[in-house]
Design a protein around this motif. Structure first.
Motif, PDB file in Angstrom:
ATOM      1  N   HIS A   5      38.083  -4.390   3.849  1.00 53.25           N
ATOM      2  CA  HIS A   5      38.732  -5.457   3.084  1.00 53.25           C
ATOM      3  C   HIS A   5      39.485  -4.867   1.908  1.00 53.25           C
ATOM      4  O   HIS A   5      38.897  -4.271   1.009  1.00 53.25           O
ATOM      5  CB  HIS A   5      37.665  -6.449   2.590  1.00 53.25           C
ATOM      6  N   VAL A   7      42.223  -5.753  -1.125  1.00 53.30           N
ATOM      7  CA  VAL A   7      42.861  -6.827  -1.891  1.00 53.30           C
ATOM      8  C   VAL A   7      43.674  -6.214  -3.021  1.00 53.30           C
ATOM      9  O   VAL A   7      43.162  -5.402  -3.798  1.00 53.30           O
ATOM     10  CB  VAL A   7      41.827  -7.809  -2.476  1.00 53.30           C
ATOM     11  N   LEU A  22      41.414  -3.558  -5.031  1.00 49.02           N
ATOM     12  CA  LEU A  22      40.008  -3.608  -4.651  1.00 49.02           C
ATOM     13  C   LEU A  22      39.880  -3.179  -3.196  1.00 49.02           C
ATOM     14  O   LEU A  22      40.572  -3.713  -2.331  1.00 49.02           O
ATOM     15  CB  LEU A  22      39.448  -5.026  -4.793  1.00 49.02           C
ATOM     16  N   ASP A  24      36.982  -2.976  -0.401  1.00 49.06           N
ATOM     17  CA  ASP A  24      35.607  -3.415  -0.135  1.00 49.06           C
ATOM     18  C   ASP A  24      34.903  -3.843  -1.420  1.00 49.06           C
ATOM     19  O   ASP A  24      33.728  -3.559  -1.638  1.00 49.06           O
ATOM     20  CB  ASP A  24      34.804  -2.316   0.566  1.00 49.06           C
ATOM     21  N   GLY A  25      35.650  -4.510  -2.301  1.00 47.87           N
ATOM     22  CA  GLY A  25      35.080  -5.035  -3.533  1.00 47.87           C
ATOM     23  C   GLY A  25      35.050  -4.066  -4.687  1.00 47.87           C
ATOM     24  O   GLY A  25      34.719  -4.457  -5.812  1.00 47.87           O
ATOM     25  N   HIS A 355      38.899 -11.663  -3.577  1.00 42.93           N
ATOM     26  CA  HIS A 355      37.810 -10.957  -2.881  1.00 42.93           C
ATOM     27  C   HIS A 355      36.564 -11.826  -2.780  1.00 42.93           C
ATOM     28  O   HIS A 355      35.957 -11.931  -1.702  1.00 42.93           O
ATOM     29  CB  HIS A 355      37.472  -9.658  -3.611  1.00 42.93           C
ATOM     30  N   ARG A 358      36.689 -14.364  -0.068  1.00 45.30           N
ATOM     31  CA  ARG A 358      36.936 -13.947   1.317  1.00 45.30           C
ATOM     32  C   ARG A 358      35.944 -12.918   1.843  1.00 45.30           C
ATOM     33  O   ARG A 358      35.969 -12.575   3.021  1.00 45.30           O
ATOM     34  CB  ARG A 358      38.353 -13.355   1.424  1.00 45.30           C
ATOM     35  N   SER A 359      35.094 -12.381   0.978  1.00 44.69           N
ATOM     36  CA  SER A 359      34.185 -11.319   1.408  1.00 44.69           C
ATOM     37  C   SER A 359      32.821 -11.494   0.746  1.00 44.69           C
ATOM     38  O   SER A 359      32.728 -11.950  -0.396  1.00 44.69           O
ATOM     39  CB  SER A 359      34.762  -9.951   1.049  1.00 44.69           C
ATOM     40  N   LEU A 363      31.357  -7.192  -5.999  1.00 43.20           N
ATOM     41  CA  LEU A 363      32.347  -6.501  -6.817  1.00 43.20           C
ATOM     42  C   LEU A 363      31.699  -5.303  -7.487  1.00 43.20           C
ATOM     43  O   LEU A 363      30.533  -5.348  -7.882  1.00 43.20           O
ATOM     44  CB  LEU A 363      32.888  -7.430  -7.904  1.00 43.20           C
TER      45      LEU A 363
END
Length: 569
Positions: A5, A7, A22, A24-25, A355, A358-359, A363
């Motif tokens: 992921h 972003v 970002l 994966d966060g 993020h 959607r995930s 963070l």
């Protein structure tokens, strides 16, 4: 690199363009475009910032899953119905229709801006975010706290100008910010401060800090009654009186202040004109009222959320004297301002909001982080016009020795700081013990107004000896009172209002600067240095080696320390 992921957060097309990424966060990078382009407060799409983020993370635009943008077009339309109603009020009648039309126009422009982002990232979902939510989420996430009141105060975010929210982090890395109260335009503290900044002869959205500094020289009593009428406190927060602050129209053709304001204070000052007592008094009254409003809003945040900690965001959160007043008032156990409280930081907030929506990944990399931009340690710039020597041995010790000897040194090391303050990676450093150091810095290095103060950085473990703030201030965002020891030993860092905008430095936060301060204290007995940004007036902080070398060549710096090289012009 493999990832699930990606972003991208974007602040663009208004001012202070910036980008954040970002993966994966995890916040892998953030930088303001001006640090790479050299154009201060640029509104251009952050081409260089995005290119660096992609290059550094080894990804392509096609791999970006989502883009968070820091404005929502439809929210501007909320202003239109009440604006039309303002046609019935004699004070606002002339501007009611232009106001409605201007907000409709900006709403349409925002649609077009989002479309342009979709063209740049055709495989990504572009998700506009509410402006104040991006401010608030970034401020709270950067604090790392489990719970806090979140107060955002700026000039304008779509329709909102002031919001109070409740920040909660019930799971690690999953912050939420829920709004509990909002003020909408025309009640805007940022609009008022910017309007008076312009009236006093400086650029709004750029030089409000100059007016805050000038305020220390004035007597607020002269215009106190004017500002009490012009910015009345209310149960909901505050208001702007339209007989003093003209109704906002989103066009530079419509001035912010009325004829009555000028009649009851002073005529508008031309930028090159002399600064008189009346200008100092006007700045003082504006600053006093700003502090009163911010304290009132902080009180509403305390009562509205029942939280014992406060996070501040938005452009007005850069008013460090107001922040210091909130700290001193004892309303909260601790106050936090992120390193980039203005619009640039909303790039991080927008990315974080997307993020989290959607995930399920937490963070990371946001809390406490400020050194987030490019580093240039492996690059060798063109040094042919300079005298260069490589420092052998302990670089921190060598720098401390030069500073103790009275030299003014530019420092370029590591990753670019986030936000408007130099925090030891793109700094100009000087000894507060050097005679005439403030005048020399203003006159021959920074080329700026003689009343502008210089901020101190101090070893965090010894801050209490010199400053009365009573909490850490890692991002130079709070003005503190000073102790008698500070007044006696280092008067150069004490402004005319008896405060100093300090940065507390920990070994974990910036190991190199902690070592320099420790070495300087060993030589002088004082664990404090003057720290200002590596730039000259009118230019952005130097993000690249080329910008830093130009600063050295065009200013009165004695030397530039760049990644272990001692460079002189």
């Amino acid at each position: 690199m493999s990832m699930s992921h990606v972003v991208l957060g974007i602040c663009s097309f208004t001012h202070d363009s910036a980008a954040a990424l970002l993966v994966d966060g995890d916040l892998v990078g953030f930088v303001e475009e001006e640090r790479l382009s050299g154009v201060k407060h640029t509104r251009a799409y952050p081409e260089r910032a995005v290119a660096w983020l992609m290059r550094d993370a080894e990804i392509t635009p096609a791999q970006v899953d989502a883009v968070g943008y820091n404005f929502r077009s439809a929210e501007y339309l909320r202003v239109i119905p009440p604006a039309l109603g303002m046609a019935l009020n004699a004070s606002t009648r002339d501007r009611a229709l232009p106001r409605a039309a201007s907000f409709a126009k900006v709403s349409y422009r925002t649609v077009r801006r989002v479309q342009s982002l979709r063209r740049r990232f055709p495989r990504a979902r572009v998700l506009p975010q509410l402006h104040h939510h991006t401010h608030g989420l970034y401020a709270f996430a950067a604090s790392g706290w489990e719970g806090a009141a979140v107060l955002v105060v700026d000039s304008l975010g779509e329709a909102q100008t002031t919001t109070i929210a409740l920040g909660r982090q019930l799971e690690p890395g999953r912050p939420t910010v829920r709004r509990v109260h909002a003020l909408t335009d025309p009640a805007s503290l940022g609009y008022a401060y910017g309007g008076v900044t312009e009236h006093l002869g400086w650029r709004r959205s750029d030089e409000e800090g100059t007016v805050m500094a000038l305020a220390a020289l004035g007597d607020p009593a002269r215009f106190r009654a004017v500002f009490a009428d012009a910015i009345p406190l209310t149960a909901a927060g505050f208001a702007l009186h339209p007989d003093y602050f003209a109704l906002r129209v989103l066009s530079s053709a419509f001035p912010r202040l009325t004829r009555r304001f000028a009649e009851e204070t002073c005529p508008r000052r031309a930028p090159a004109a002399a600064i008189g007592q009346v200008h100092q008094d006007l700045a003082a009254a504006l600053q006093e009222r700003t502090e009163q409003v911010m304290l009132h809003l902080a009180g509403l945040a305390r009562s509205g959320t029942k939280m014992r900690r406060l996070c501040l965001g938005g452009g007005v959160a850069a008013n460090c004297v107001s922040v210091g007043r909130i700290v001193e008032a004892g309303l909260f156990e601790e106050v936090f301002v992120p390193p980039a409280p203005g619009d640039a930081g909303t790039a991080i907030g927008a990315a974080a909001a997307v993020h989290l929506g959607r995930s399920a990944a937490p963070l990371s990399g946001i809390a406490g982080a400020c050194y987030l931009g490019p580093a240039f340690a492996g690059q060798v710039p063109d040094l042919s016009r300079f005298t260069v020597s490589q420092i052998d041995g302990d670089v921190a010790e060598v720098l401390a020795e030069h500073l103790a000897d009275g030299r003014i040194v530019g420092l370029f090391q590591g990753r670019v700081e986030a936000g408007p303050r130099a925090l030891g990676n793109r700094s100009i450093l000087a000894s507060p013990l050097s005679p005439g150091v403030v005048a020399r810095l203003n006159d021959t290095v920074k080329f700026r107004e003689p009343f502008r103060p210089f901020a101190p950085m101090v070893l965090a473990e010894r801050a209490g000896e010199y400053f009365t703030l009573g909490q850490e201030a890692p991002f130079m965002s709070m003005a503190s009172g000073v102790t008698e020891l500070a007044r006696r030993q280092i008067p150069a860092i004490v402004h005319d209002n008896g405060t100093a905008r300090l940065q507390t430095v920990t070994k974990d936060g910036n190991p190199f600067m902690h070592a320099v301060l420790t070495a300087f204290a060993r030589r002088t007995g004082v664990p404090v240095l003057i720290n200002t940004s590596l730039n000259v007036k009118g230019k952005p902080m130097c993000g690249t080696p080329a910008m830093a070398l130009d600063c050295l060549a065009s200013s009165g710096l004695d030397a530039l320390l760049m990644e272990g090289r001692w460079i002189t012009a």
